[in-house]
Design a protein around this motif. Structure first.
Motif, mmCIF file in Angstrom:
data_model
loop_
_atom_site.group_PDB
_atom_site.id
_atom_site.type_symbol
_atom_site.label_atom_id
_atom_site.label_comp_id
_atom_site.label_asym_id
_atom_site.label_seq_id
_atom_site.Cartn_x
_atom_site.Cartn_y
_atom_site.Cartn_z
ATOM 1 N N VAL A 83 0.840 -1.195 0.000
ATOM 2 C CA VAL A 83 0.000 0.000 0.000
ATOM 3 C C VAL A 83 0.875 1.245 0.000
ATOM 4 N N ARG A 84 1.961 1.232 0.767
ATOM 5 C CA ARG A 84 2.877 2.374 0.783
ATOM 6 C C ARG A 84 3.508 2.606 -0.587
ATOM 7 N N ALA A 85 3.840 1.510 -1.280
ATOM 8 C CA ALA A 85 4.427 1.643 -2.616
ATOM 9 C C ALA A 85 3.443 2.321 -3.579
ATOM 10 N N VAL A 86 2.168 1.926 -3.495
ATOM 11 C CA VAL A 86 1.160 2.548 -4.353
ATOM 12 C C VAL A 86 0.966 4.015 -3.969
ATOM 13 N N ALA A 87 0.918 4.278 -2.650
ATOM 14 C CA ALA A 87 0.730 5.656 -2.192
ATOM 15 C C ALA A 87 1.901 6.548 -2.587
ATOM 16 N N ALA A 88 3.100 5.952 -2.732
ATOM 17 C CA ALA A 88 4.284 6.730 -3.105
ATOM 18 C C ALA A 88 4.323 7.064 -4.596
ATOM 19 N N GLY A 89 3.408 6.483 -5.386
ATOM 20 C CA GLY A 89 3.358 6.826 -6.801
ATOM 21 C C GLY A 89 3.466 5.656 -7.758
ATOM 22 N N ASP A 90 3.743 4.455 -7.252
ATOM 23 C CA ASP A 90 3.839 3.284 -8.117
ATOM 24 C C ASP A 90 2.444 2.698 -8.295
ATOM 25 N N PHE A 91 1.642 3.352 -9.143
ATOM 26 C CA PHE A 91 0.235 2.979 -9.265
ATOM 27 C C PHE A 91 0.031 1.649 -9.991
ATOM 28 N N ASP A 92 1.046 1.166 -10.703
ATOM 29 C CA ASP A 92 0.923 -0.114 -11.394
ATOM 30 C C ASP A 92 1.291 -1.304 -10.507
ATOM 31 N N HIS A 93 1.713 -1.033 -9.289
ATOM 32 C CA HIS A 93 2.108 -2.098 -8.369
ATOM 33 C C HIS A 93 0.858 -2.828 -7.877
ATOM 34 N N ALA A 94 0.764 -4.135 -8.180
ATOM 35 C CA ALA A 94 -0.395 -4.920 -7.764
ATOM 36 C C ALA A 94 -0.317 -5.228 -6.278
ATOM 37 N N VAL A 132 -1.960 -10.446 -1.167
ATOM 38 C CA VAL A 132 -1.490 -11.223 -0.014
ATOM 39 C C VAL A 132 -2.172 -12.584 -0.072
ATOM 40 N N ASP A 133 -1.383 -13.675 0.076
ATOM 41 C CA ASP A 133 -1.933 -15.025 -0.068
ATOM 42 C C ASP A 133 -2.733 -15.476 1.154
ATOM 43 N N ARG A 134 -2.252 -15.171 2.343
ATOM 44 C CA ARG A 134 -2.893 -15.643 3.568
ATOM 45 C C ARG A 134 -2.725 -14.583 4.663
ATOM 46 N N PRO A 135 -3.585 -14.638 5.658
ATOM 47 C CA PRO A 135 -4.779 -15.476 5.811
ATOM 48 C C PRO A 135 -5.900 -15.047 4.873
ATOM 49 N N ALA A 136 -7.007 -15.780 4.907
ATOM 50 C CA ALA A 136 -8.081 -15.547 3.953
ATOM 51 C C ALA A 136 -8.663 -14.140 4.093
ATOM 52 N N GLU A 137 -8.761 -13.665 5.328
ATOM 53 C CA GLU A 137 -9.337 -12.337 5.544
ATOM 54 C C GLU A 137 -8.466 -11.248 4.911
ATOM 55 N N LEU A 138 -7.131 -11.335 5.124
ATOM 56 C CA LEU A 138 -6.218 -10.359 4.531
ATOM 57 C C LEU A 138 -6.163 -10.502 3.010
ATOM 58 N N ALA A 139 -6.277 -11.754 2.524
ATOM 59 C CA ALA A 139 -6.294 -11.961 1.075
ATOM 60 C C ALA A 139 -7.515 -11.283 0.446
ATOM 61 N N GLU A 140 -8.669 -11.393 1.116
ATOM 62 C CA GLU A 140 -9.877 -10.731 0.601
ATOM 63 C C GLU A 140 -9.736 -9.212 0.679
ATOM 64 N N LEU A 141 -9.174 -8.727 1.788
ATOM 65 C CA LEU A 141 -8.981 -7.291 1.939
ATOM 66 C C LEU A 141 -8.032 -6.745 0.870
ATOM 67 N N SER A 142 -6.925 -7.459 0.621
ATOM 68 C CA SER A 142 -5.983 -7.009 -0.403
ATOM 69 C C SER A 142 -6.617 -7.032 -1.786
ATOM 70 N N SER A 143 -7.502 -7.998 -2.022
ATOM 71 C CA SER A 143 -8.195 -8.056 -3.316
ATOM 72 C C SER A 143 -9.089 -6.834 -3.504
ATOM 73 N N HIS A 144 -9.819 -6.432 -2.450
ATOM 74 C CA HIS A 144 -10.676 -5.254 -2.542
ATOM 75 C C HIS A 144 -9.840 -3.995 -2.757
ATOM 76 N N ILE A 145 -8.715 -3.881 -2.039
ATOM 77 C CA ILE A 145 -7.856 -2.706 -2.184
ATOM 78 C C ILE A 145 -7.280 -2.637 -3.597
ATOM 79 N N ASP A 146 -6.863 -3.798 -4.152
ATOM 80 C CA ASP A 146 -6.293 -3.803 -5.492
ATOM 81 C C ASP A 146 -7.347 -3.461 -6.540
ATOM 82 N N SER A 147 -8.590 -3.906 -6.315
ATOM 83 C CA SER A 147 -9.666 -3.538 -7.245
ATOM 84 C C SER A 147 -9.908 -2.029 -7.217
ATOM 85 N N MET A 148 -9.885 -1.444 -6.014
ATOM 86 C CA MET A 148 -10.051 -0.004 -5.898
ATOM 87 C C MET A 148 -8.897 0.722 -6.579
ATOM 88 N N ARG A 149 -7.662 0.212 -6.400
ATOM 89 C CA ARG A 149 -6.499 0.815 -7.052
ATOM 90 C C ARG A 149 -6.650 0.756 -8.563
#
Length: 361
Positions: free
Chosen positions: A78-89, A92-109
């Motif tokens: 998230v820090r990398a994206v906030a710093a300007g690397d907008f193409d950075h996917a 996170v693989d695990r746990p399932a909750e963080l994986a779902e959260l990262s998926s939502h954040i990446d979709s928003m990005r």
């Protein structure tokens, strides 16, 4: 960390207390069976403490690698994206909750990046379009104006030289040609004024609206005198804007009120009242008025409600006024709530402009 420290202190305290109690029990010289039982109790306690210690270490390792490390990975991405690397996917693989959260954040990005790129493309297209508009303005102001002047002037010269040889129909045709050329020149000049709003004028500053109105009235002095027009006004404030464009705004609205006058001499009132951080101006007249169903149409470019032979003009005046007001961050509209303009007749136009700061006032 605080909970872990408390648990460690409690664990060490339990071990120490148990060892002290065991030593005190041995000092009482109990019987053989009691001593053996105490030895077995010590072994059981030591084994239990060892199991608890192993569980604690294992739980710490699990929390470190199953929770804290994925959270650190997500944070770094998230820090990398906030710093300007907008193409950075972000993933996170695990746990399932963080994986779902990262998926939502990446979709928003991804949506934000897509919208940003579309806006960038539109900005570039707008820049190119503005460049073409400037080229058109140059062509319209030079290359198109000269042929029209030649058509009008030579047609008039033709009429003057060969007037005795021309019948009434030929003279009428010449009049149509000259009139068409002049109207084309008016259209071109109006289009140039419309395209210049916000592009080739000076910067915005604190402008005395009263002075802008004075200049507009001076420009229209001949028309006002010929038509017997009476213009009254409130005390006008200072606003943030461009002096030239605000003068043109007052001039167009007053000229419009004079043009669409009734049988009575025109009476026009310019008003102003404070509304929060803006000033609301008004221009009321006693003319023929405007039907409320045309309240939006009259602000469209080249839209006319009357034949050209009845009321001259190109139909761009109110469109130009609205563009000037919107360039200044305000709004211009036809007041449908009031009963006409002056003395319950005519029409009232209202517009807003940003107020100047208190220090400037």
């Amino acid at each position: 960390m605080f909970t872990g420290a408390v648990a460690g202190v409690a664990f060490v305290t339990g071990v120490v207390v148990t060892m002290v109690m065991s030593a005190q029990a041995r000092a009482l010289t109990p019987g053989t069976e009691v001593a053996a039982q105490l030895e077995r109790l010590n072994v059981a306690l030591i084994a239990m403490f060892a199991v608890l210690l192993a569980c604690g270490v294992g739980l710490g390792i699990i929390v470190r690698y199953a929770v804290l490390k994925p959270v650190d990975q997500l944070t770094e991405q998230v820090r990398a994206v906030a710093a300007g690397d907008f193409d950075h996917a972000i993933h996170v693989d695990r746990p399932a909750e963080l994986a779902e959260l990262s998926s939502h954040i990446d979709s928003m990005r991804d949506r934000i990046v897509s919208a940003w790129r579309v806006a960038t493309d539109q900005t570039e297209e707008l820049r190119r379009s503005n460049g073409e508009l400037e080229q058109f303005a140059y062509v319209a102001s030079h290359d198109l104006q000269e042929p029209l002047r030649k058509v009008a002037s030579f047609t008039q010269m033709l009429e003057q030289r060969y007037s005795p040889q021309l019948d009434e129909r030929a003279k009428q045709y010449i009049h149509y040609a000259v009139d068409g050329a002049k109207r084309m020149q008016m259209l071109i000049n109006d289009l140039l004024d419309f395209s210049r709003v916000g592009r080739v004028t000076g910067e915005k500053s604190v402008v005395d609206a009263g002075e802008a109105l004075n200049i507009a009235l001076e420009n229209l002095s001949a028309t006002i005198e010929d038509t017997g027009t009476t213009v009254t006004r409130d005390d006008l404030p200072k606003v943030k804007g461009n002096r030239l464009q605000l003068t043109q705004l007052f001039q167009n609205l007053i000229e419009n009120a004079v043009k669409f006058r009734s049988e009575e001499p025109p009476r026009i009132h310019i008003g102003a009242r404070r509304s929060g951080g803006t000033w609301e101006f008004s221009c009321a007249d006693n003319g023929i008025g405007v039907d409320s169903k045309y309240a939006d149409r009259i602000f469209l470019i080249f839209q006319r409600l009357h034949p050209r032979d009845v009321y001259p003009g190109t139909g761009i005046g109110l469109a130009l006024c609205r563009k000037i007001v919107e360039y200044h961050g305000g709004q211009l509209w036809l007041d449908r709530d009031t009963q006409g303009g002056v003395d319950g007749r005519g029409a009232t136009f209202r517009w807003t402009l940003p107020a100047a700061g208190d220090d400037d006032e």
